[in-house]
Motif scaffolding. Structure first.
Motif, PDB file in Angstrom:
ATOM      1  N   PHE A 374       0.804  -1.219   0.075  1.00 17.42           N
ATOM      2  CA  PHE A 374       0.000   0.047   0.204  1.00 17.42           C
ATOM      3  C   PHE A 374       0.844   1.293  -0.040  1.00 17.42           C
ATOM      4  O   PHE A 374       0.457   2.209  -0.653  1.00 17.42           O
ATOM      5  N   LEU A 375       1.980   1.264   0.869  1.00 20.22           N
ATOM      6  CA  LEU A 375       2.544   2.566   0.883  1.00 20.22           C
ATOM      7  C   LEU A 375       3.437   2.754  -0.292  1.00 20.22           C
ATOM      8  O   LEU A 375       3.510   3.931  -0.902  1.00 20.22           O
ATOM      9  N   TRP A 376       3.859   1.896  -0.849  1.00 22.29           N
ATOM     10  CA  TRP A 376       4.619   1.860  -2.237  1.00 22.29           C
ATOM     11  C   TRP A 376       3.769   2.507  -3.403  1.00 22.29           C
ATOM     12  O   TRP A 376       4.083   3.187  -4.154  1.00 22.29           O
ATOM     13  N   ILE A 377       2.452   1.939  -3.570  1.00 28.08           N
ATOM     14  CA  ILE A 377       1.441   2.429  -4.326  1.00 28.08           C
ATOM     15  C   ILE A 377       1.247   3.876  -4.175  1.00 28.08           C
ATOM     16  O   ILE A 377       1.181   4.596  -5.280  1.00 28.08           O
ATOM     17  N   TRP A 378       1.218   4.175  -2.897  1.00 20.97           N
ATOM     18  CA  TRP A 378       0.667   5.621  -2.815  1.00 20.97           C
ATOM     19  C   TRP A 378       1.755   6.621  -3.013  1.00 20.97           C
ATOM     20  O   TRP A 378       1.595   7.354  -3.668  1.00 20.97           O
ATOM     21  N   LEU A 379       3.027   6.154  -2.813  1.00 22.78           N
ATOM     22  CA  LEU A 379       4.386   6.787  -3.209  1.00 22.78           C
ATOM     23  C   LEU A 379       4.574   7.082  -4.655  1.00 22.78           C
ATOM     24  O   LEU A 379       4.477   8.023  -5.208  1.00 22.78           O
ATOM     25  N   ALA A 380       4.124   5.917  -5.327  1.00 21.16           N
ATOM     26  CA  ALA A 380       4.118   5.724  -6.867  1.00 21.16           C
ATOM     27  C   ALA A 380       3.038   6.802  -7.264  1.00 21.16           C
ATOM     28  O   ALA A 380       3.179   7.463  -8.258  1.00 21.16           O
ATOM     29  N   GLY A 381       1.981   6.966  -6.490  1.00 19.81           N
ATOM     30  CA  GLY A 381       0.819   7.707  -7.062  1.00 19.81           C
ATOM     31  C   GLY A 381       1.133   9.188  -6.939  1.00 19.81           C
ATOM     32  O   GLY A 381       1.023   9.948  -7.753  1.00 19.81           O
ATOM     33  N   LEU A 382       2.025   9.416  -5.788  1.00 23.12           N
ATOM     34  CA  LEU A 382       2.349  10.896  -5.695  1.00 23.12           C
ATOM     35  C   LEU A 382       3.381  11.184  -6.715  1.00 23.12           C
ATOM     36  O   LEU A 382       3.374  12.119  -7.212  1.00 23.12           O
ATOM     37  N   LEU A 383       4.249  10.356  -7.010  1.00 25.73           N
ATOM     38  CA  LEU A 383       5.522  10.396  -8.034  1.00 25.73           C
ATOM     39  C   LEU A 383       4.686  10.774  -9.532  1.00 25.73           C
ATOM     40  O   LEU A 383       5.048  11.592 -10.098  1.00 25.73           O
TER      41      LEU A 383
ATOM     42  N   SER B 209      -2.726 -24.943   0.978  1.00 23.69           N
ATOM     43  CA  SER B 209      -2.064 -24.514   0.001  1.00 23.69           C
ATOM     44  C   SER B 209      -0.714 -23.776   0.604  1.00 23.69           C
ATOM     45  O   SER B 209      -0.663 -23.493   1.757  1.00 23.69           O
ATOM     46  N   TYR B 210       0.123 -23.402  -0.078  1.00 22.57           N
ATOM     47  CA  TYR B 210       1.278 -22.618   0.627  1.00 22.57           C
ATOM     48  C   TYR B 210       0.979 -21.610   1.762  1.00 22.57           C
ATOM     49  O   TYR B 210       1.711 -21.549   2.947  1.00 22.57           O
ATOM     50  N   SER B 211      -0.107 -21.067   1.667  1.00 23.03           N
ATOM     51  CA  SER B 211      -0.521 -19.856   2.289  1.00 23.03           C
ATOM     52  C   SER B 211      -1.380 -20.182   3.314  1.00 23.03           C
ATOM     53  O   SER B 211      -1.984 -19.474   4.112  1.00 23.03           O
ATOM     54  N   GLY B 212      -1.742 -21.531   3.133  1.00 23.70           N
ATOM     55  CA  GLY B 212      -2.855 -22.168   4.269  1.00 23.70           C
ATOM     56  C   GLY B 212      -4.284 -21.845   3.850  1.00 23.70           C
ATOM     57  O   GLY B 212      -4.447 -21.156   3.046  1.00 23.70           O
ATOM     58  N   VAL B 213      -5.197 -22.701   4.438  1.00 24.19           N
ATOM     59  CA  VAL B 213      -6.581 -22.261   3.955  1.00 24.19           C
ATOM     60  C   VAL B 213      -7.037 -21.138   4.383  1.00 24.19           C
ATOM     61  O   VAL B 213      -7.872 -20.524   3.894  1.00 24.19           O
ATOM     62  N   ASP B 214      -6.617 -20.554   5.470  1.00 23.32           N
ATOM     63  CA  ASP B 214      -6.675 -19.250   5.885  1.00 23.32           C
ATOM     64  C   ASP B 214      -6.222 -18.370   4.805  1.00 23.32           C
ATOM     65  O   ASP B 214      -5.083 -18.755   4.444  1.00 23.32           O
ATOM     66  N   TYR B 215      -7.029 -17.403   4.447  1.00 17.70           N
ATOM     67  CA  TYR B 215      -6.517 -16.529   3.388  1.00 17.70           C
ATOM     68  C   TYR B 215      -6.068 -15.307   3.855  1.00 17.70           C
ATOM     69  O   TYR B 215      -7.012 -14.714   4.745  1.00 17.70           O
ATOM     70  N   ARG B 216      -4.923 -14.877   3.529  1.00 18.98           N
ATOM     71  CA  ARG B 216      -4.446 -13.762   4.148  1.00 18.98           C
ATOM     72  C   ARG B 216      -4.693 -12.464   3.269  1.00 18.98           C
ATOM     73  O   ARG B 216      -4.080 -12.538   2.204  1.00 18.98           O
ATOM     74  N   VAL B 217      -5.284 -11.500   3.572  1.00 14.36           N
ATOM     75  CA  VAL B 217      -5.431 -10.191   2.786  1.00 14.36           C
ATOM     76  C   VAL B 217      -4.672  -9.297   3.507  1.00 14.36           C
ATOM     77  O   VAL B 217      -4.583  -9.069   4.615  1.00 14.36           O
ATOM     78  N   PRO B 218      -3.871  -8.545   2.468  1.00 11.91           N
ATOM     79  CA  PRO B 218      -2.996  -7.228   2.871  1.00 11.91           C
ATOM     80  C   PRO B 218      -4.050  -6.244   3.502  1.00 11.91           C
ATOM     81  O   PRO B 218      -4.969  -6.008   3.081  1.00 11.91           O
ATOM     82  N   LEU B 219      -3.603  -5.555   4.431  1.00  9.10           N
ATOM     83  CA  LEU B 219      -4.221  -4.496   5.092  1.00  9.10           C
ATOM     84  C   LEU B 219      -3.332  -3.433   5.411  1.00  9.10           C
ATOM     85  O   LEU B 219      -2.241  -3.425   5.466  1.00  9.10           O
ATOM     86  N   ASP B 220      -3.612  -2.302   5.079  1.00 14.13           N
ATOM     87  CA  ASP B 220      -2.762  -1.162   5.216  1.00 14.13           C
ATOM     88  C   ASP B 220      -2.476  -0.970   6.654  1.00 14.13           C
ATOM     89  O   ASP B 220      -3.105  -1.369   7.574  1.00 14.13           O
ATOM     90  N   ALA B 221      -1.134  -0.831   6.923  1.00 17.70           N
ATOM     91  CA  ALA B 221      -0.657  -0.508   8.361  1.00 17.70           C
ATOM     92  C   ALA B 221      -0.641   0.778   8.583  1.00 17.70           C
ATOM     93  O   ALA B 221       0.150   1.559   8.312  1.00 17.70           O
ATOM     94  N   SER B 222      -1.570   1.183   9.329  1.00 14.19           N
ATOM     95  CA  SER B 222      -1.901   2.604   9.544  1.00 14.19           C
ATOM     96  C   SER B 222      -1.649   2.838  11.110  1.00 14.19           C
ATOM     97  O   SER B 222      -2.118   3.741  11.605  1.00 14.19           O
ATOM     98  N   SER B 223      -0.782   2.125  11.559  1.00 13.48           N
ATOM     99  CA  SER B 223      -0.078   2.538  12.797  1.00 13.48           C
ATOM    100  C   SER B 223       0.584   3.755  12.642  1.00 13.48           C
ATOM    101  O   SER B 223       0.744   4.566  13.516  1.00 13.48           O
ATOM    102  N   GLN B 224       1.117   4.179  11.463  1.00 19.78           N
ATOM    103  CA  GLN B 224       1.573   5.524  11.247  1.00 19.78           C
ATOM    104  C   GLN B 224       0.407   6.384  10.750  1.00 19.78           C
ATOM    105  O   GLN B 224       0.611   7.512   9.958  1.00 19.78           O
TER     106      GLN B 224
END
Lengths: 411, 236
Positions: A374-383, B209-224
């Motif tokens: 996500f962060l890289w996509i956002w940075l690429a969008g800004l660029l 499969s390699y990632s397990g039957v659990d399907y992992r979805v990327p999530l934005d990491a907005s701790s920042q």
């Protein structure tokens, strides 16, 4: 005479070849759809066809989920159901070639020679981007033809036809509404005597300059066409038509990844109380830039409209590659006025593609490989936004508003 | 006198018919119970990213009769969705048919949508083979951004429930411990039938499969979250 014949042949060769190329790709696309897993036809084409099918069954086209266009498009594509699935694509490629013809005619009207005009409009006719987009079944070429038709009519001073085509293009997509200001500025009464420097009087004169017959005719015909179509489809399909065709696009806050850097902000703030205000605030940079561009360049309507569209797309809350066609169809009209060398032009083009490539990389890894980019996509969008702004600045600073435009520099 | 005799004989004959039918019924219901117990369901999730495929394999008992219908019931979580338009175009090319229990929101994020149920008929017409394979394309939804440094979230996909039906075991009785469940008879969804549902615990195998039957979805990491947000406002 011989030279004339050669020129005619060249023109015919160019237009015929560009139509044949598109037709061949449509045929190939049909083959690929039937035999391969990855389909050639765009998903949008299936959306249009499904909506047309709903109409043939007496239902609203909005029964098809994600159909967010004018019902006119679905109506136009009903032969997809009655005749053949390929009808729509043929219509789109015809409009594409027609756009090339309109570019050619506008360039001739602006004073460019036949040979140079053909060379410039081949930038559209033989350009893989519009070829690919229309043969895949996107409807952008219809809008390109309408916008170019409007500009041709304005250039030839056929104001009524220009107004009708303009009303139709605003009905199909919202963004041509931004052309209203430069059109109004170009149609207003221009001052012949030296302007009075007194603030209030010059302001009054400025406002009065908008009240003339031509502008009134244009405004009333365009508004009339738009209102008539809106009223008709409101009557037929109700609130859903207004919402899906217009309001959705104005209020949309697409949290899914796209070229616009705004997507990330909208994703993070989607559930916060500020999201509405942020959505509205995002209109401000667009609005300010559009006002400035209108005022500075309204004397050359084609250039102004190109700038408007490029600014609109680049600073929009959502940006996909289909939108690029909206300003690419106007670029050939601008090129003869630019004092950029071929090397500089190609350099800017490579930069533009590089910006897209840098975005497509992390986007692919997110969507198809499941990495958190996500962060890289956002940075690429800004660029990409920075690159687009740089390209626009280069175009504006190399723009020469001469009466007889320079011939295309070929090195 | 004769009348009484004839009526008694008629009664006895019909009672015999009912008993025979009941016996046959019991036989078939017993068979059905046996088939459902001996069938094996396995599930695998293939591909990566937001667009995956759920491959379900059903191994029926070899002595299954041809009149038996099979139904796979998937209960999907809200983190994924299926595209009904994609499924419609796929069903032209494949031999399985699917119906959904609700309209699908193709664009909503996970926390604003709900789960849904699909009924898959692996062989809607024709004889029932003993090995059935169904591949359903699924798509991940965007999830709520996280406020702690989580970069992925898990979407749990349960294996489907296997249901069997045969017209020779009507009404369904004596199929304990298996449940009886109402579901559409066919993919036309015009009528409802009673199906026998397989008990999960014993007979289901999950292949990961390699990632397990659990399907992992990327999530934005907005701790920042605040770090990203404020600079935007400063520079705008």
């Amino acid at each position: 005479m011989e030279r004339l014949i050669t020129k005619l042949t060249e023109k015919h060769v160019l237009f015929t070849a560009s139509f044949v190329i598109r037709l061949a790709l449509v045929a190939y696309g049909d083959y690929q759809d039937k035999t391969m897993v990855v389909k050639y036809t765009d998903i949008d084409y299936h959306v249009f066809t499904d909506a047309a099918r709903c109409i043939t069954e007496g239902q609203s086209p909005y029964n098809r989920s994600t159909y967010r266009y004018t019902p006119l498009l679905a109506w136009l594509l009903t032969p997809n159901i009655y005749l053949s699935m390929v009808f729509g694509k043929i219509l789109f490629i015809v409009c594409d070639v027609l756009s090339g013809l309109l570019i050619y005619k506008i360039l001739l009207l602006k004073g460019l020679g036949t040979e140079a005009a053909l060379r410039v409009c081949s930038l559209w006719l033989l350009n893989p981007l519009p070829i690919g987009v229309s043969s895949r079944g996107n409807a952008e070429s219809i809008l390109a033809a309408l916008v170019l038709g409007t500009l041709l009519c304005m250039e030839a001073r056929h104001l009524m036809w220009g107004a009708i085509l303009y009303g139709l293009s605003v009905h199909m997509k919202i963004y041509p509404v931004t052309y209203a200001l430069p059109i109004a500025l170009s149609l207003r009464t221009t001052e012949t005597r030296s302007e009075d420097k007194k603030g209030m009087k010059s302001l009054m004169r400025f406002i009065r300059s908008f009240f003339n017959q031509e502008l009134f005719l244009f405004a009333s015909v365009a508004a009339g066409v738009l209102c008539m179509l809106t009223a008709l489809f409101c009557y037929m399909y109700g609130w859903e038509f207004l919402h899906e065709t217009y309001l959705y696009h104005l209020t949309r806050r697409d949290i899914r990844h796209n070229f616009s850097p705004y997507f990330y902000m909208l994703y993070l703030t989607a559930d916060s109380g500020w999201s509405q205000w942020l959505g509205l605030a995002a209109f401000l940079p667009q609005l300010i830039l559009l006002l400035v561009a209108s005022w500075a360049f309204h004397s050359d309507l084609s250039f102004c409209c190109f700038l408007h569209t490029a600014i609109f797309v680049s600073f929009n809350k959502v940006c996909t590659s289909q939108y690029f066609l909206w300003y690419l169809c106007l670029l050939p009209l601008v090129i003869p006025h630019l004092s950029l060398s071929l090397k500089q032009g190609v350099g800017l083009l490579i930069l533009w593609f590089a910006g897209q490539g840098l975005w497509l990389g992390p986007a692919y890894f997110l969507e198809f490989e499941g990495y958190n980019t996500f962060l890289w996509i956002w940075l690429a969008g800004l660029l990409f936004l920075i690159i687009n702004s740089f390209i626009l600045i280069q175009i504006v600073s190399h723009y020469k508003p001469t009466q007889t435009p320079q011939r295309l520099k070929v090195e | 006198m004769y009348f009484v005799l004839v009526s008694v004989l008629a009664c006895l004959a019909s009672c015999h018919c009912f008993i025979e039918r009941d016996e046959k019924n019991e036989n078939h219901c017993g068979l059905l119970q046996h088939w459902i117990e001996s069938s094996l369901v396995s599930m695998e999730i293939i591909k990566k990213g937001f667009h995956r495929e759920v491959e379900t394999t059903v191994e029926l008992s070899p002595d299954v009769h041809s009149g038996v219908r099979v139904l796979l019931l998937h209960r999907w979580p809200r983190g994924v969705y299926v595209d009904p338009y994609q499924l419609a175009s796929l069903s032209d090319l494949s031999d399985w048919k699917i119906i959904l229990d609700s309209t699908i929101d193709l664009e909503g994020p996970a926390h604003k949508t709900t789960g849904f149920v699909t009924f898959v008929y692996p062989t809607p017409d024709g004889p029932t083979p003993t090995l059935l394979k169904v591949t359903i394309p699924i798509h991940g939804r965007y999830h709520e951004p996280s406020f702690v440094a989580e970069t992925f979230t898990s979407v749990e996909i349960e294996p489907p429930e296997l249901l069997l039906w045969t017209e020779k075991c009507i009404p369904l009785n004596n199929v304990e411990p298996h449940e009886v469940m109402e579901a559409p008879c066919t993919h036309h969804n015009s009528s409802s039938c009673q199906w026998v549902k397989q008990q999960h615990q014993q007979k289901v195998k999950l292949y990961s499969s390699y990632s397990g039957v659990d399907y992992r979805v990327p999530l934005d990491a907005s701790s920042q979250f605040t770090v990203i947000f404020s600079p935007y406002f400063c520079s705008a």
